[in-house]
Motif scaffolding. Structure first.
Motif, PDB file in Angstrom:
ATOM      1  N   LEU A 165       0.853  -1.190   0.000  1.00  0.00           N
ATOM      2  CA  LEU A 165       0.000   0.000   0.000  1.00  0.00           C
ATOM      3  C   LEU A 165       0.884   1.234   0.000  1.00  0.00           C
ATOM      4  O   LEU A 165       1.914   1.275   0.681  1.00  0.00           O
ATOM      5  N   ILE A 166       0.479   2.248  -0.758  1.00  0.00           N
ATOM      6  CA  ILE A 166       1.223   3.500  -0.782  1.00  0.00           C
ATOM      7  C   ILE A 166       0.263   4.667  -0.578  1.00  0.00           C
ATOM      8  O   ILE A 166      -0.947   4.541  -0.777  1.00  0.00           O
ATOM      9  N   ASP A 167       0.827   5.786  -0.184  1.00  0.00           N
ATOM     10  CA  ASP A 167       0.089   7.047  -0.018  1.00  0.00           C
ATOM     11  C   ASP A 167      -1.051   6.950   0.985  1.00  0.00           C
ATOM     12  O   ASP A 167      -2.081   7.607   0.839  1.00  0.00           O
ATOM     13  N   GLY A 168      -0.894   6.141   2.010  1.00  0.00           N
ATOM     14  CA  GLY A 168      -1.886   6.083   3.083  1.00  0.00           C
ATOM     15  C   GLY A 168      -1.506   6.993   4.230  1.00  0.00           C
ATOM     16  O   GLY A 168      -0.379   7.496   4.309  1.00  0.00           O
ATOM     17  N   LEU A 169      -2.429   7.181   5.150  1.00  0.00           N
ATOM     18  CA  LEU A 169      -2.171   8.035   6.301  1.00  0.00           C
ATOM     19  C   LEU A 169      -1.607   7.252   7.479  1.00  0.00           C
ATOM     20  O   LEU A 169      -1.050   7.835   8.412  1.00  0.00           O
ATOM     21  N   TYR A 170      -1.751   5.916   7.454  1.00  0.00           N
ATOM     22  CA  TYR A 170      -1.269   5.094   8.559  1.00  0.00           C
ATOM     23  C   TYR A 170      -1.082   3.670   8.036  1.00  0.00           C
ATOM     24  O   TYR A 170      -1.566   3.332   6.942  1.00  0.00           O
ATOM     25  N   GLY A 172      -1.689   0.052   6.954  1.00  0.00           N
ATOM     26  CA  GLY A 172      -2.942  -0.615   6.608  1.00  0.00           C
ATOM     27  C   GLY A 172      -3.873   0.253   5.797  1.00  0.00           C
ATOM     28  O   GLY A 172      -4.972  -0.185   5.428  1.00  0.00           O
ATOM     29  N   ASP A 173      -3.459   1.463   5.489  1.00  0.00           N
ATOM     30  CA  ASP A 173      -4.277   2.391   4.694  1.00  0.00           C
ATOM     31  C   ASP A 173      -3.479   2.771   3.448  1.00  0.00           C
ATOM     32  O   ASP A 173      -2.282   3.060   3.535  1.00  0.00           O
ATOM     33  N   GLY A 174      -4.115   2.750   2.286  1.00  0.00           N
ATOM     34  CA  GLY A 174      -3.411   3.187   1.099  1.00  0.00           C
ATOM     35  C   GLY A 174      -3.946   2.584  -0.186  1.00  0.00           C
ATOM     36  O   GLY A 174      -4.962   1.887  -0.192  1.00  0.00           O
ATOM     37  N   TYR A 175      -3.231   2.854  -1.265  1.00  0.00           N
ATOM     38  CA  TYR A 175      -3.600   2.389  -2.600  1.00  0.00           C
ATOM     39  C   TYR A 175      -2.761   1.165  -2.950  1.00  0.00           C
ATOM     40  O   TYR A 175      -1.576   1.084  -2.622  1.00  0.00           O
ATOM     41  N   VAL A 176      -3.382   0.208  -3.616  1.00  0.00           N
ATOM     42  CA  VAL A 176      -2.798  -1.120  -3.790  1.00  0.00           C
ATOM     43  C   VAL A 176      -1.900  -1.175  -5.023  1.00  0.00           C
ATOM     44  O   VAL A 176      -2.269  -0.715  -6.105  1.00  0.00           O
ATOM     45  N   GLN A 177      -0.729  -1.760  -4.831  1.00  0.00           N
ATOM     46  CA  GLN A 177       0.158  -2.094  -5.936  1.00  0.00           C
ATOM     47  C   GLN A 177       0.557  -3.566  -5.818  1.00  0.00           C
ATOM     48  O   GLN A 177       0.620  -4.117  -4.728  1.00  0.00           O
ATOM     49  N   THR A 178       0.830  -4.183  -6.965  1.00  0.00           N
ATOM     50  CA  THR A 178       1.270  -5.574  -6.989  1.00  0.00           C
ATOM     51  C   THR A 178       2.494  -5.702  -7.875  1.00  0.00           C
ATOM     52  O   THR A 178       2.748  -4.861  -8.739  1.00  0.00           O
ATOM     53  N   ARG A 179       3.267  -6.783  -7.653  1.00  0.00           N
ATOM     54  CA  ARG A 179       4.396  -7.071  -8.534  1.00  0.00           C
ATOM     55  C   ARG A 179       4.759  -8.549  -8.434  1.00  0.00           C
ATOM     56  O   ARG A 179       4.378  -9.249  -7.479  1.00  0.00           O
ATOM     57  N   CYS A 180       5.497  -9.002  -9.423  1.00  0.00           N
ATOM     58  CA  CYS A 180       6.005 -10.373  -9.423  1.00  0.00           C
ATOM     59  C   CYS A 180       7.111 -10.504  -8.387  1.00  0.00           C
ATOM     60  O   CYS A 180       7.789  -9.530  -8.068  1.00  0.00           O
ATOM     61  N   PRO A 181       7.336 -11.715  -7.855  1.00  0.00           N
ATOM     62  CA  PRO A 181       8.326 -11.875  -6.773  1.00  0.00           C
ATOM     63  C   PRO A 181       9.756 -11.561  -7.177  1.00  0.00           C
ATOM     64  O   PRO A 181      10.579 -11.273  -6.319  1.00  0.00           O
ATOM     65  N   THR A 214     -12.867   0.482   1.469  1.00  0.00           N
ATOM     66  CA  THR A 214     -12.172   0.383   0.178  1.00  0.00           C
ATOM     67  C   THR A 214     -11.731   1.750  -0.333  1.00  0.00           C
ATOM     68  O   THR A 214     -11.285   1.868  -1.468  1.00  0.00           O
ATOM     69  N   GLU A 215     -11.856   2.765   0.517  1.00  0.00           N
ATOM     70  CA  GLU A 215     -11.440   4.111   0.126  1.00  0.00           C
ATOM     71  C   GLU A 215     -10.409   4.611   1.141  1.00  0.00           C
ATOM     72  O   GLU A 215     -10.763   4.960   2.272  1.00  0.00           O
ATOM     73  N   PRO A 216      -9.130   4.654   0.781  1.00  0.00           N
ATOM     74  CA  PRO A 216      -8.088   5.102   1.719  1.00  0.00           C
ATOM     75  C   PRO A 216      -8.309   6.545   2.157  1.00  0.00           C
ATOM     76  O   PRO A 216      -8.979   7.339   1.483  1.00  0.00           O
TER      77      PRO A 216
END
Length: 277
Positions: A165-170, A172-181, A214-216
């Motif tokens: 998660l990025i750009d959250g305030l704390y 467990g809060d934020g926008y989701v990103q994924t990537r390959c291992p 579902t809304e950070p």
């Protein structure tokens, strides 16, 4: 509104019309390629340090179906790699987790058959070679050498897909990103059908028992990366987002801001759950 004006219909028409255009454009040339080639019986990887990597080999229908052949690297599009890995038995994944690699050792070639090229017509939504119009293997021995045999690495386990998660305030809060291992590129996905079941899986993967929303609380200030997945369809029982049903990215995705609020408490905002599951 005309049926063809609906976004999902436009996607369907785009994919199928493109496939029809390819078939019409290639015309009798496709049939000639089909008639002169081979049909795959079995795919495998050999010589790798781990089971999910190695030199790609294939057995084909013909006079001696027990002979293994290699594939010319120049003829295997990166778009085919997830389909090849799925044919071997590894999980299909629309993220670019299947990739060509540098050979890890020199393997014997004396017991091999031909060097083959891959000729296929597949829709953008294909998840295996079974979804393709056809897949054909052509003799490329005269134009390619074993120095150019293709080596690939497949995704070993869908649960290995990483999430953050990025750009959250704390936490467990934020926008989701994924990537390959084994890739450093973080990506995102279209989120028009994003709902609490999807968010629950992300929170569980990150170590939180529940998704509160579902809304950070934060705002997007960072580039979320390329859109590699069209939509995520989770039942809520999966342990990681890689285990959910994922669609290939379409070129018309404009809404790519999936987010979560994770919590330690079984407390939720009031949602409307999507009916797409």
């Amino acid at each position: 509104m005309l049926l063809s004006d609906h976004p999902k219909c436009r996607r369907f028409l785009f994919v199928n019309l493109r496939s029809v255009f390819m078939l019409v454009s290639l015309g009798f040339g496709i049939q000639a390629q089909f008639d002169s080639g081979y049909q795959a019986l079995e795919w495998r990887l050999t010589g790798g340090m781990v089971p999910n990597e190695g030199r790609l080999e294939v057995r084909v229908q013909g006079p001696d179906p027990n002979v293994w052949h290699t594939i010319c690297a120049d003829t295997l599009s990166d778009n085919y790699l997830p389909l090849v890995c799925a044919a071997i038995g590894f999980p299909f994944h629309p993220l670019p987790c299947s990739m060509k690699m540098v050979p890890t050792e020199e393997l014997p070639v004396s017991d091999l058959g031909q060097i083959l090229s891959v000729f296929a017509v597949c829709p953008i939504t294909g998840r295996s070679f079974d979804d393709c119009v056809f897949v054909n293997l052509l003799n490329a021995t005269e134009s390619c050498s074993h120095d150019n045999d293709v080596w690939i690495r497949c995704l070993a386990d869908a649960a290995d897909i990483e999430v953050r998660l990025i750009d959250g305030l704390y936490p467990g809060d934020g926008y989701v990103q994924t990537r390959c291992p084994y890739s450093g590129n973080w990506t995102t996905f279209c989120s028009s059908d994003w709902d609490p079941r999807d968010a629950d899986v992300v929170c569980k993967q990150l170590g939180f028992p529940y998704a509160y929303g579902t809304e950070p609380q934060g705002s997007v200030t960072t580039d979320l990366g390329d859109v590699a997945i069209n939509n995520v369809y989770c039942s809520g029982d999966e342990k990681s987002i890689g285990e959910c049903r994922l669609e290939n990215a379409y070129p018309d995705c404009f809404y790519a801001r999936p987010g979560v609020e994770c919590t330690e408490c079984e407390l939720r905002k009031q949602f409307q759950v999507s009916d797409h599951k």
